[in-house]
Structure formats: structure tokens, C-alpha cells
Scaffold this motif. Sequence first.
Motif, mmCIF file in Angstrom:
data_model
loop_
_atom_site.group_PDB
_atom_site.id
_atom_site.type_symbol
_atom_site.label_atom_id
_atom_site.label_comp_id
_atom_site.label_asym_id
_atom_site.label_seq_id
_atom_site.Cartn_x
_atom_site.Cartn_y
_atom_site.Cartn_z
ATOM 1 N N ASN A 30 0.640 1.214 10.760
ATOM 2 C CA ASN A 30 1.563 2.282 11.136
ATOM 3 C C ASN A 30 1.090 3.577 10.489
ATOM 4 N N ILE A 31 1.026 4.638 11.273
ATOM 5 C CA ILE A 31 0.795 5.973 10.743
ATOM 6 C C ILE A 31 2.185 6.557 10.504
ATOM 7 N N MET A 32 2.457 6.967 9.274
ATOM 8 C CA MET A 32 3.775 7.487 8.940
ATOM 9 C C MET A 32 3.791 8.990 9.237
ATOM 10 N N GLU A 33 4.698 9.384 10.151
ATOM 11 C CA GLU A 33 4.776 10.769 10.602
ATOM 12 C C GLU A 33 6.133 11.358 10.267
ATOM 13 N N GLU A 34 6.128 12.649 9.947
ATOM 14 C CA GLU A 34 7.375 13.342 9.646
ATOM 15 C C GLU A 34 7.915 13.971 10.928
ATOM 16 N N ASN A 50 11.644 15.759 12.208
ATOM 17 C CA ASN A 50 13.011 16.207 11.898
ATOM 18 C C ASN A 50 13.439 15.808 10.484
ATOM 19 N N GLY A 51 12.544 15.943 9.533
ATOM 20 C CA GLY A 51 12.863 15.638 8.151
ATOM 21 C C GLY A 51 12.855 14.168 7.790
ATOM 22 N N GLU A 52 12.519 13.298 8.726
ATOM 23 C CA GLU A 52 12.461 11.858 8.461
ATOM 24 C C GLU A 52 11.032 11.371 8.605
ATOM 25 N N ILE A 53 10.717 10.305 7.875
ATOM 26 C CA ILE A 53 9.409 9.672 7.994
ATOM 27 C C ILE A 53 9.552 8.512 8.976
ATOM 28 N N ILE A 54 8.822 8.607 10.081
ATOM 29 C CA ILE A 54 8.912 7.637 11.175
ATOM 30 C C ILE A 54 7.567 6.924 11.321
ATOM 31 N N PRO A 55 7.566 5.572 11.431
ATOM 32 C CA PRO A 55 6.293 4.880 11.645
ATOM 33 C C PRO A 55 5.833 4.974 13.095
ATOM 34 N N ASN A 56 4.569 5.321 13.297
ATOM 35 C CA ASN A 56 3.945 5.312 14.609
ATOM 36 C C ASN A 56 3.038 4.086 14.644
ATOM 37 N N HIS A 57 3.466 3.059 15.364
ATOM 38 C CA HIS A 57 2.727 1.796 15.415
ATOM 39 C C HIS A 57 1.440 1.965 16.221
ATOM 40 N N ILE A 58 0.327 1.566 15.623
ATOM 41 C CA ILE A 58 -0.976 1.637 16.278
ATOM 42 C C ILE A 58 -1.365 0.225 16.730
ATOM 43 N N PRO A 59 -1.545 0.022 18.047
ATOM 44 C CA PRO A 59 -1.950 -1.310 18.516
ATOM 45 C C PRO A 59 -3.388 -1.600 18.081
ATOM 46 N N LEU A 60 -3.564 -2.707 17.390
ATOM 47 C CA LEU A 60 -4.885 -3.074 16.881
ATOM 48 C C LEU A 60 -5.548 -4.113 17.775
ATOM 49 N N LEU A 61 -6.838 -3.938 17.976
ATOM 50 C CA LEU A 61 -7.650 -4.979 18.591
ATOM 51 C C LEU A 61 -8.223 -5.866 17.485
ATOM 52 N N ASP A 62 -8.451 -5.255 16.339
ATOM 53 C CA ASP A 62 -8.964 -5.958 15.169
ATOM 54 C C ASP A 62 -8.903 -4.981 14.002
ATOM 55 N N GLY A 63 -9.197 -5.460 12.821
ATOM 56 C CA GLY A 63 -9.217 -4.562 11.684
ATOM 57 C C GLY A 63 -9.471 -5.278 10.376
ATOM 58 N N LEU A 64 -9.956 -4.501 9.415
ATOM 59 C CA LEU A 64 -10.231 -5.000 8.075
ATOM 60 C C LEU A 64 -9.669 -4.037 7.047
ATOM 61 N N ILE A 65 -9.409 -4.570 5.879
ATOM 62 C CA ILE A 65 -9.029 -3.729 4.751
ATOM 63 C C ILE A 65 -9.827 -4.223 3.554
ATOM 64 N N ILE A 66 -10.452 -3.301 2.846
ATOM 65 C CA ILE A 66 -11.356 -3.650 1.760
ATOM 66 C C ILE A 66 -10.881 -3.013 0.462
ATOM 67 N N ASP A 67 -10.646 -3.855 -0.544
ATOM 68 C CA ASP A 67 -10.368 -3.368 -1.898
ATOM 69 C C ASP A 67 -11.734 -3.105 -2.517
ATOM 70 N N ARG A 68 -12.081 -1.848 -2.661
ATOM 71 C CA ARG A 68 -13.412 -1.475 -3.125
ATOM 72 C C ARG A 68 -13.622 -1.796 -4.605
ATOM 73 N N GLU A 69 -12.533 -1.981 -5.328
ATOM 74 C CA GLU A 69 -12.577 -2.295 -6.757
ATOM 75 C C GLU A 69 -13.457 -1.300 -7.509
ATOM 76 N N ASP A 70 -13.357 -0.020 -7.129
ATOM 77 C CA ASP A 70 -14.130 1.016 -7.797
ATOM 78 C C ASP A 70 -13.285 1.698 -8.876
ATOM 79 N N GLU A 71 -13.877 2.647 -9.572
ATOM 80 C CA GLU A 71 -13.183 3.324 -10.667
ATOM 81 C C GLU A 71 -12.008 4.181 -10.189
ATOM 82 N N LYS A 72 -11.953 4.495 -8.895
ATOM 83 C CA LYS A 72 -10.848 5.294 -8.338
ATOM 84 C C LYS A 72 -9.779 4.419 -7.693
#
Length: 136
Positions: free
Chosen positions: A10-14, A16-38
Motif C-alpha cells: 500500500n502506498i500511503m497517501e494524504e 483531506n487531512g487523512e492518510i489513506i492506503p492506495n493498494h497496489i496490485p502485485l504480480l510478485d515482489g521481494l523485500i530485503i533486509d540489507r542489514e547495513d549500518e543504516k
Amino acid sequence: MKTFKLKLLNIMEEKNGEIIPNHIPLLDGLIIDREDEKNQWTVEAYTERSLQPYFEELQASKSEVLIQVKISKESNAMATFITSIIGINEIGANINVLFIGNIVDKRKENIESLLTALIDEGFQGKELLEKFKELT
């Protein structure tokens, strides 16, 4: 580095003063914890090319993009990240969008709120510790 399956984005968009989720339809996806200093994470969303103008506009207009994701399983809790878009790439008939950013630690926020509420209710010392253990 640790790699996980991206199950929901979900992309969170503002609006009228509210934060609304914009659902993005995924075909696939990954998330990587880079485990870096940041403590940065990389999120790759593979989606339909029809969304390319949306992501290009988002990249051009915002330096930070607030996103919510589900990692590994649909039943997992949402994780929130403050990110920036570092790439939009055409892959065949679709695109991938690359985000880099940091996770917002809701657990710490929730623990601090619970402790504050218990202190406001008058709990202290050993009694505070016992009540906190009971509620967590």
C-alpha cells in the motif's frame, strides 16, 4: 542480508487531512533486509505497466514515500516504511518499482504508549512491572 516475499503493498497517501492506503496490485515482489549500518530495507514491487505513470509522478513529486507492506504471509501484520523510489524499470510487459528505506518500529511506539498509560493510572515499581507483563 535476508530476503522475504512481498505479499501486499500500500502506498500511503494524504487526502483531506487523512492518510489513506492506495493498494497496489502485485504480480510478485521481494523485500530485503540489507542489514547495513543504516538499517535500510529494499522493496521490489513487480506490477502492471499501466501503473508506471503513477510511480513516475510519485518519484518526481516526493522525496519520501510512506508504504505499508505484508511480508511472507497474508496473515502477518502490516509493516510501515519511510522510503524513496530509487528505480522504475520496464520488464517485459510489466514494471518493477524499487524502494529503499527504513522500517517504522510500531512495537516500540506501542510499548511506550502502554507504559505511559500504566504510569498515568498510578502503577509504579514492581506493580508497574507486573501489570506490564500481564498486558504484553
